[in-house]
Design an enzyme around this catalytic site. Structure first.
Site, short mmCIF file in Angstrom:
data_model
loop_
_atom_site.label_atom_id
_atom_site.label_comp_id
_atom_site.label_asym_id
_atom_site.label_seq_id
_atom_site.Cartn_x
_atom_site.Cartn_y
_atom_site.Cartn_z
N LYS A 296 0.84 -1.21 0.00
CA LYS A 296 0.00 0.00 0.00
C LYS A 296 0.87 1.26 0.00
O LYS A 296 0.65 2.19 -0.78
CB LYS A 296 -0.92 -0.01 1.22
N CYS B 158 -0.63 0.80 6.12
CA CYS B 158 -0.92 -0.14 7.22
C CYS B 158 -1.82 -1.27 6.72
O CYS B 158 -2.56 -1.08 5.75
CB CYS B 158 -1.64 0.56 8.36
N ASP B 159 -1.78 -2.38 7.45
CA ASP B 159 -2.76 -3.44 7.20
C ASP B 159 -2.97 -4.21 8.49
O ASP B 159 -2.01 -4.50 9.20
CB ASP B 159 -2.31 -4.41 6.10
N SER B 160 -4.25 -4.48 8.80
CA SER B 160 -4.57 -5.17 10.06
C SER B 160 -5.30 -6.48 9.80
O SER B 160 -6.19 -6.53 8.95
CB SER B 160 -5.50 -4.28 10.92
N GLY C 121 0.47 -4.24 10.34
CA GLY C 121 1.75 -3.93 9.68
C GLY C 121 1.82 -2.43 9.43
O GLY C 121 0.80 -1.80 9.12
#
Ligand SMILES: Nc1nc2c(ncn2[C@H]2C[C@H](O)[C@@H](COP(=O)(O)OP(=O)(O)OP(=O)(O)O)O2)c(=O)[nH]1
Length: 205
Positions: A51, A73-75, A110
């Site tokens: 991203k 970010c990634d959750s 992340g």
């Protein structure tokens, strides 16, 4: 120095604004199903990087001279070794809650930061253990019927309608919401960017 949030997440934007930083927002458009990894932490790290890189590439080609920092970010919620993002529908949301009620999962987010124009990067994962209440079937149906679980990774919120169903956490609260502020501060400092230089001018709304 400007912060660019490479995310469509209203929760991430609200978290940054609540901390006094109003970022530019540029949605990455990354296809999250296109990436795979061996572990949940590795997957959130790869997705956060994809991203941030997608947005950084666009920002550089548009105006390569601007000094700014891009954050992606990634959750995902890790439960029974699986990485759980947003449920595809209400049926899946109910099934998930029936599996996670009365148990604990780990919400991994992340974080990937790119400083422009040079392209220096830092990446890290924050993980927060989340303990879920033992909801009965009627409570699960009622919560899923609100629609909120379909909008969020792990089908729950700690700060929204799901609040009554999170009995405790171990780790960073904002990380569960979608972006860890202390981790972001540390990553920025590692790139020579002070958090206070990103903050909105005093008195701004
Ligand atoms: N307000 C709130 N939102 C949460 C919570 N847990 C997860 N979320 C939201 C934050 C993110 O918007 C979403 C996680 O999904 P992603 O990491 O894929 O981000 P999203 O698809 O929203 O945007 P992006 O892919 O970054 O453009 O779930 C929570 O406890 N509270």
């Amino acid at each position: 120095m400007r912060l660019v949030l490479a995310s469509a997440s209203p929760a991430r934007l609200a978290t940054l604004r609540g901390a006094g930083v109003t970022p530019a927002v540029e949605v990455s458009g990354v296809d999250e199903d296109a990436l795979h990894a061996e572990t949940v932490p590795a997957l959130v790290s790869a997705l956060a990087r994809a991203k941030a890189e997608a947005v950084a590439r666009r920002r550089l080609s548009a105006d390569g001279a601007v000094e700014e920092v891009v954050i992606g970010c990634d959750s995902l919620l890790e439960l029974d070794g699986q990485g759980l993002g947003k449920p595809v529908d209400a049926v899946e949301a109910v099934r998930r809650w029936r599996a996670m009620r009365g148990r604990s999962g780990v919400l991994h987010t992340g974080h990937h930061v790119i400083r422009l124009p040079g392209g220096a990067t830092r990446t890290a994962i924050a993980s927060t253990t989340v303990h879920f209440a033992d909801l009965d079937d009627a409570e699960i149906e009622a919560y899923v019927a609100t629609g909120e679980p379909l909008l969020v990774a792990g089908a729950f919120t700690v700060d929204g309608l799901g609040g009554p169903y999170v009995t405790g956490i171990e780790g960073d609260h904002h990380n569960v919401v979608g972006i860890s502020l202390p981790l972001l501060r540390a990553l920025l400092a590692d790139l020579g960017v002070s958090w206070t230089t990103l903050r909105d001018p005093a008195g701004s709304d």
